[in-house]
Design a protein around this motif. Structure first.
Motif, PDB file in Angstrom:
ATOM      1  N   UNK A 160      21.384  54.719  -9.659  1.00  0.00           N
ATOM      2  CA  UNK A 160      22.658  55.441  -9.654  1.00  0.00           C
ATOM      3  C   UNK A 160      23.292  55.567 -11.039  1.00  0.00           C
ATOM      4  N   UNK A 161      22.607  55.123 -12.072  1.00  0.00           N
ATOM      5  CA  UNK A 161      23.160  55.227 -13.415  1.00  0.00           C
ATOM      6  C   UNK A 161      23.225  56.678 -13.881  1.00  0.00           C
ATOM      7  N   UNK A 162      24.411  57.128 -14.209  1.00  0.00           N
ATOM      8  CA  UNK A 162      24.600  58.454 -14.766  1.00  0.00           C
ATOM      9  C   UNK A 162      24.585  59.590 -13.758  1.00  0.00           C
ATOM     10  N   UNK A 163      24.240  59.305 -12.522  1.00  0.00           N
ATOM     11  CA  UNK A 163      24.134  60.362 -11.512  1.00  0.00           C
ATOM     12  C   UNK A 163      24.270  59.743 -10.125  1.00  0.00           C
ATOM     13  N   UNK A 164      25.128  60.306  -9.280  1.00  0.00           N
ATOM     14  CA  UNK A 164      25.331  59.728  -7.950  1.00  0.00           C
ATOM     15  C   UNK A 164      24.034  59.679  -7.135  1.00  0.00           C
ATOM     16  N   UNK A 165      23.916  58.614  -6.362  1.00  0.00           N
ATOM     17  CA  UNK A 165      22.753  58.380  -5.518  1.00  0.00           C
ATOM     18  C   UNK A 165      23.184  58.465  -4.061  1.00  0.00           C
ATOM     19  N   UNK A 166      22.473  59.269  -3.287  1.00  0.00           N
ATOM     20  CA  UNK A 166      22.682  59.330  -1.847  1.00  0.00           C
ATOM     21  C   UNK A 166      21.717  58.343  -1.203  1.00  0.00           C
ATOM     22  N   UNK A 167      22.270  57.308  -0.558  1.00  0.00           N
ATOM     23  CA  UNK A 167      21.454  56.356   0.186  1.00  0.00           C
ATOM     24  C   UNK A 167      21.612  56.734   1.660  1.00  0.00           C
ATOM     25  N   UNK A 168      20.503  57.062   2.270  1.00  0.00           N
ATOM     26  CA  UNK A 168      20.491  57.552   3.653  1.00  0.00           C
ATOM     27  C   UNK A 168      19.817  56.523   4.547  1.00  0.00           C
ATOM     28  N   UNK A 169      20.575  55.909   5.428  1.00  0.00           N
ATOM     29  CA  UNK A 169      20.051  54.962   6.410  1.00  0.00           C
ATOM     30  C   UNK A 169      19.706  55.725   7.673  1.00  0.00           C
ATOM     31  N   UNK A 170      18.434  55.703   8.089  1.00  0.00           N
ATOM     32  CA  UNK A 170      17.973  56.472   9.231  1.00  0.00           C
ATOM     33  C   UNK A 170      16.969  55.649  10.039  1.00  0.00           C
ATOM     34  N   UNK A 171      16.548  56.191  11.151  1.00  0.00           N
ATOM     35  CA  UNK A 171      15.538  55.531  11.981  1.00  0.00           C
ATOM     36  C   UNK A 171      14.694  56.586  12.675  1.00  0.00           C
ATOM     37  N   UNK A 172      13.426  56.276  12.879  1.00  0.00           N
ATOM     38  CA  UNK A 172      12.523  57.223  13.535  1.00  0.00           C
ATOM     39  C   UNK A 172      12.915  57.461  14.992  1.00  0.00           C
ATOM     40  N   UNK A 173      13.609  56.511  15.597  1.00  0.00           N
ATOM     41  CA  UNK A 173      14.013  56.605  17.000  1.00  0.00           C
ATOM     42  C   UNK A 173      15.419  57.192  17.173  1.00  0.00           C
ATOM     43  N   UNK A 174      16.097  57.496  16.095  1.00  0.00           N
ATOM     44  CA  UNK A 174      17.485  57.979  16.122  1.00  0.00           C
ATOM     45  C   UNK A 174      17.524  59.474  16.440  1.00  0.00           C
ATOM     46  N   UNK A 175      18.226  59.837  17.503  1.00  0.00           N
ATOM     47  CA  UNK A 175      18.326  61.232  17.909  1.00  0.00           C
ATOM     48  C   UNK A 175      19.047  62.107  16.891  1.00  0.00           C
TER      49      UNK A 175
END
Length: 174
Positions: free
Chosen positions: A64-79
């Motif tokens: 995330x240094x110098x540029x915003x980071x999108x952290x995406x928490x997901x799951x293979x079973x998530x609708x």
């Protein structure tokens, strides 16, 4: 006899005002819910080492240094993730700074096979046991975190549009 003329605003104008108020109220409620449900990352979370699917290791502070980071928490079973994952993949393909965390989606082999089948190649950390989600207090998938220069600047849960995510990343750049 003179009649009082009552001038009514056009119907579309009244509906427009009501829609605007409804949208504003939804935005306020959504923001309050994000603040209430948002994860509070523990001490050291930004510098903790994360192993990605390709075998490399990294951490949130570095990414995330110098540029915003999108952290995406997901799951293979998530609708809901079935709708948000292609959006995140598209952002990554467009050059946005993205890291994903797969929650309880099987071992590395199974996760890799599932991602390959769906044509997903974004950088992913496999949280097979859910230990990282528990430490980070992530209780809902999907969860989106925006990290800038090693600091959590925003979070939201549930469905989010491509433009919603792009606006969050743009906002984090300021």
């Amino acid at each position: 006899m003179e009649e009082d003329a009552v001038v009514k605003a056009p119907r579309w104008r009244r509906w427009g005002k009501e829609a605007l108020w409804l949208l504003l109220m939804a935005l306020v409620v959504s923001t309050l819910l994000d603040l209430w449900r948002g994860p509070s990352l523990p001490e050291g979370a930004m510098t903790a080492s994360l192993t990605l699917q390709d075998g490399t290791t990294t951490d949130l502070a570095t990414l995330s240094q110098g540029r915003p980071l999108l952290v995406y928490y997901w799951a293979s079973w998530c609708g809901v993730c079935r709708f948000t994952t292609p959006t995140v993949d598209r952002l990554w393909q467009e050059g946005e700074n993205v890291l994903t965390v797969a929650l309880r989606s099987g071992d590395d082999t199974r996760l890799h096979a599932g991602m390959e089948k769906k044509g997903l190649a974004f950088p992913t950390h496999n949280d097979a046991s859910g230990a990282l989600a528990e430490r980070w207090e992530v209780g809902v998938t999907p969860t989106f975190l925006i990290v800038r220069d090693g600091q959590l600047v925003s979070s939201t849960t549930g469905w989010s549009s491509r433009w919603g995510l792009k606006l969050r990343l743009l906002w984090a750049r300021w």
